[in-house]
Design a protein around this motif. Structure first.
Motif, mmCIF file in Angstrom:
data_model
loop_
_atom_site.group_PDB
_atom_site.id
_atom_site.type_symbol
_atom_site.label_atom_id
_atom_site.label_comp_id
_atom_site.label_asym_id
_atom_site.label_seq_id
_atom_site.Cartn_x
_atom_site.Cartn_y
_atom_site.Cartn_z
ATOM 1 N N VAL A 4 0.838 -1.196 0.000
ATOM 2 C CA VAL A 4 0.000 0.000 0.000
ATOM 3 C C VAL A 4 0.875 1.248 0.000
ATOM 4 N N PHE A 5 0.507 2.207 -0.831
ATOM 5 C CA PHE A 5 1.101 3.547 -0.723
ATOM 6 C C PHE A 5 -0.039 4.539 -0.575
ATOM 7 N N SER A 6 0.122 5.492 0.335
ATOM 8 C CA SER A 6 -0.823 6.605 0.333
ATOM 9 C C SER A 6 -0.132 7.884 0.770
ATOM 10 N N GLY A 7 -0.733 8.997 0.391
ATOM 11 C CA GLY A 7 -0.141 10.297 0.693
ATOM 12 C C GLY A 7 -1.144 11.216 1.360
ATOM 13 N N ILE A 8 -0.611 12.097 2.187
ATOM 14 C CA ILE A 8 -1.454 13.121 2.820
ATOM 15 C C ILE A 8 -0.704 14.447 2.780
ATOM 16 N N GLN A 9 -1.427 15.514 2.498
ATOM 17 C CA GLN A 9 -0.772 16.817 2.378
ATOM 18 C C GLN A 9 -0.544 17.453 3.750
ATOM 19 N N PRO A 10 0.623 18.040 3.957
ATOM 20 C CA PRO A 10 0.909 18.726 5.220
ATOM 21 C C PRO A 10 0.468 20.178 5.133
ATOM 22 N N THR A 11 -0.829 20.396 5.080
ATOM 23 C CA THR A 11 -1.278 21.774 4.930
ATOM 24 C C THR A 11 -1.958 22.302 6.181
ATOM 25 N N GLY A 12 -1.715 21.627 7.304
ATOM 26 C CA GLY A 12 -2.121 22.205 8.582
ATOM 27 C C GLY A 12 -3.597 22.079 8.902
ATOM 28 N N ASN A 13 -3.908 22.342 10.165
ATOM 29 C CA ASN A 13 -5.303 22.339 10.585
ATOM 30 C C ASN A 13 -6.017 21.020 10.294
ATOM 31 N N LEU A 14 -5.446 19.932 10.774
ATOM 32 C CA LEU A 14 -6.070 18.622 10.553
ATOM 33 C C LEU A 14 -7.437 18.569 11.210
ATOM 34 N N HIS A 15 -8.384 17.962 10.527
ATOM 35 C CA HIS A 15 -9.743 17.921 11.071
ATOM 36 C C HIS A 15 -10.324 16.514 10.982
ATOM 37 N N LEU A 16 -11.567 16.404 11.453
ATOM 38 C CA LEU A 16 -12.228 15.106 11.510
ATOM 39 C C LEU A 16 -12.302 14.432 10.136
ATOM 40 N N GLY A 17 -12.429 15.228 9.097
ATOM 41 C CA GLY A 17 -12.484 14.673 7.743
ATOM 42 C C GLY A 17 -11.188 13.969 7.371
ATOM 43 N N ASN A 18 -10.061 14.563 7.745
ATOM 44 C CA ASN A 18 -8.767 13.924 7.495
ATOM 45 C C ASN A 18 -8.667 12.616 8.270
ATOM 46 N N TYR A 19 -9.141 12.667 9.538
ATOM 47 C CA TYR A 19 -9.014 11.489 10.389
ATOM 48 C C TYR A 19 -9.897 10.345 9.893
ATOM 49 N N LEU A 20 -11.194 10.620 9.700
ATOM 50 C CA LEU A 20 -12.100 9.536 9.292
ATOM 51 C C LEU A 20 -11.888 9.137 7.838
ATOM 52 N N GLY A 21 -11.487 10.104 7.013
ATOM 53 C CA GLY A 21 -11.349 9.827 5.586
ATOM 54 C C GLY A 21 -10.020 9.184 5.219
ATOM 55 N N ALA A 22 -8.986 9.444 5.996
ATOM 56 C CA ALA A 22 -7.669 8.927 5.610
ATOM 57 C C ALA A 22 -7.002 8.171 6.755
ATOM 58 N N THR A 23 -6.522 8.934 7.747
ATOM 59 C CA THR A 23 -5.692 8.372 8.803
ATOM 60 C C THR A 23 -6.229 7.071 9.392
ATOM 61 N N ARG A 24 -7.518 7.099 9.754
ATOM 62 C CA ARG A 24 -8.074 5.941 10.449
ATOM 63 C C ARG A 24 -8.070 4.696 9.558
ATOM 64 N N ASN A 25 -8.279 4.922 8.245
ATOM 65 C CA ASN A 25 -8.245 3.799 7.313
ATOM 66 C C ASN A 25 -6.825 3.261 7.150
ATOM 67 N N TRP A 26 -5.872 4.173 7.196
ATOM 68 C CA TRP A 26 -4.471 3.737 7.088
ATOM 69 C C TRP A 26 -4.126 2.818 8.249
ATOM 70 N N VAL A 27 -4.585 3.198 9.426
ATOM 71 C CA VAL A 27 -4.303 2.395 10.617
ATOM 72 C C VAL A 27 -4.806 0.962 10.407
ATOM 73 N N ALA A 28 -6.015 0.852 9.843
ATOM 74 C CA ALA A 28 -6.621 -0.466 9.653
ATOM 75 C C ALA A 28 -5.869 -1.299 8.608
ATOM 76 N N LEU A 29 -5.258 -0.651 7.632
ATOM 77 C CA LEU A 29 -4.585 -1.391 6.555
ATOM 78 C C LEU A 29 -3.295 -2.067 7.008
ATOM 79 N N GLN A 30 -2.760 -1.590 8.126
ATOM 80 C CA GLN A 30 -1.448 -2.076 8.561
ATOM 81 C C GLN A 30 -1.412 -3.579 8.812
ATOM 82 N N ALA A 31 -2.573 -4.136 9.174
ATOM 83 C CA ALA A 31 -2.609 -5.561 9.495
ATOM 84 C C ALA A 31 -2.435 -6.421 8.244
ATOM 85 N N ASP A 32 -2.888 -5.936 7.105
ATOM 86 C CA ASP A 32 -2.927 -6.782 5.901
ATOM 87 C C ASP A 32 -1.925 -6.425 4.819
#
Ligand code: TRP
Length: 332
Positions: A4-32
């Motif tokens: 898996v490769f994914s990218g996230i922009q470092p443009t500050g002010n992280l919000h719930l959309g970043n967390y639920l839309g990206a980060t949290r899914n990345w965490v789940a992918l680590q197992a597989d």
């Protein structure tokens, strides 16, 4: 091999959309999967970034990934600019992708707006750099939100054209991974607009740095409509705010929308909002605490990124050499 490769922009002010839309899914992918997570500072500068702010945002995003549960020891976390292969391969892809392909990219049209002549060349070539990010590691799977699907299609086109032109099969045809319920978190003030760091109203988003009271207040003030909550999916027709709030609940609680409809269908917004606020605070505050702890230790974060970049370079180096040989760049 599944990578898996994914990218996230470092443009500050992280919000719930970043967390639920990206980060949290990345965490789940680590197992597989073997995961490479990249903070794309080179993509960020396609529009103006204050240098100090860019550095701070890069650390903030790294902290948020680790706080959310990304394990930088088992997987790779780094910032894009520190692995030269991204720029090198992007240049080659600038010469593979066609003007016509890039002219069709809707994100460029949106971001460039009316004043296309004044957009940076980098903003136009943005999708080529994204293709380079992915293919530099021969990644097979890429988790992306809806808004990046077109760029992923272009990545497949570039891989295919490169393989064809040079009569090789070096690049895999990557598969998108569309994950989770609320991959698209909408504004709390307008359920038809994506939650965004650039919305002038801070009430429109839940920031990762908001404290519990602020989170509760923003949910209390979130736009609703006069009806009670719907009991089924059909009831969301014409009610984007109800859909958004209930899908945020589903995503935060890790349950299906049907379960949320079963639990809160027919209830008043005020009752539901109280429950949603409690849930949001319960789920986010441990992550926020950890993020604050990490951000107080920039030396640690920099160490993680330095180590990640070294490992990313080691994975990329033989692939980049193979690409150079195929293209005909003499490695004397
Ligand atoms: N363009 C993506 C975004 O704005 C970020 C990104 C850059 C990315 N390179 C990538 C995502 C490679 C997936 C794979 O969200």
């Amino acid at each position: 091999m599944h990578r898996v490769f994914s990218g996230i922009q470092p443009t500050g002010n992280l919000h719930l959309g970043n967390y639920l839309g990206a980060t949290r899914n990345w965490v789940a992918l680590q197992a597989d999967f073997e995961c490479i997570f990249c903070i794309v500072d080179m993509h960020a500068i396609t529009v103006w970034q204050d240098p100090e702010q860019l550095r701070a945002s890069t650390r903030e995003v790294a902290a948020s990934l680790i706080a959310a549960g990304v394990d930088p020891r088992r997987h790779v976390v780094f910032n894009q600019s520190q692995v030269p292969g991204h720029a090198e391969l992007a240049w080659i892809f600038n010469c593979v992708a066609r003007m016509g392909w890039l002219n069709r990219m809707t994100q460029f049209k949106e971001k460039a707006g009316k004043n296309k002549e004044n957009a940076s060349v980098g903003l136009f070539a943005y999708p080529n750099l994204m293709a380079a990010d992915i293919l530099l590691y021969k990644a097979t799977h890429v988790p992306v939100g809806d808004d990046q699907k077109q760029h992923l299609e272009l990545t497949r086109d570039i891989a295919q054209k490169f393989n064809n032109d040079f009569k090789c099969d070096i690049f895999p045809i990557v598969e998108p991974l569309i994950l989770g319920v609320a991959t698209r978190v909408m504004s709390l003030r307008d359920g038809t607009k994506k939650m965004s760091k650039s919305d002038p109203s801070d009430l429109s988003r839940i920031n990762m740095i908001d404290d519990a009271d602020t989170i509760a207040k923003k949910i209390r003030k979130a736009k609703t409509d006069p009806e009670d909550l719907p009991v089924s999916e059909e009831g969301f027709a014409g009610r984007p705010e109800a859909r958004n709030l209930m899908s945020i609940y589903a995503a935060l609680d890790g349950i299906e929308m049907d379960a949320v409809l079963g639990r809160f269908g027919g209830a008043q917004f005020s009752t539901f909002k109280q429950e949603l606020a409690d849930l949001a605070v319960a789920k986010l505050s441990p992550i926020q605490d950890e993020m604050r702890r990490l951000m107080a230790d920039p030396g640690y974060i920099d160490g993680v990124l330095r180590d990640g970049a070294a490992r990313a370079r080691a994975i990329a180096a033989p692939i980049m050499a193979e690409i150079q040989d195929i293209v005909g760049f003499l490695r004397a």
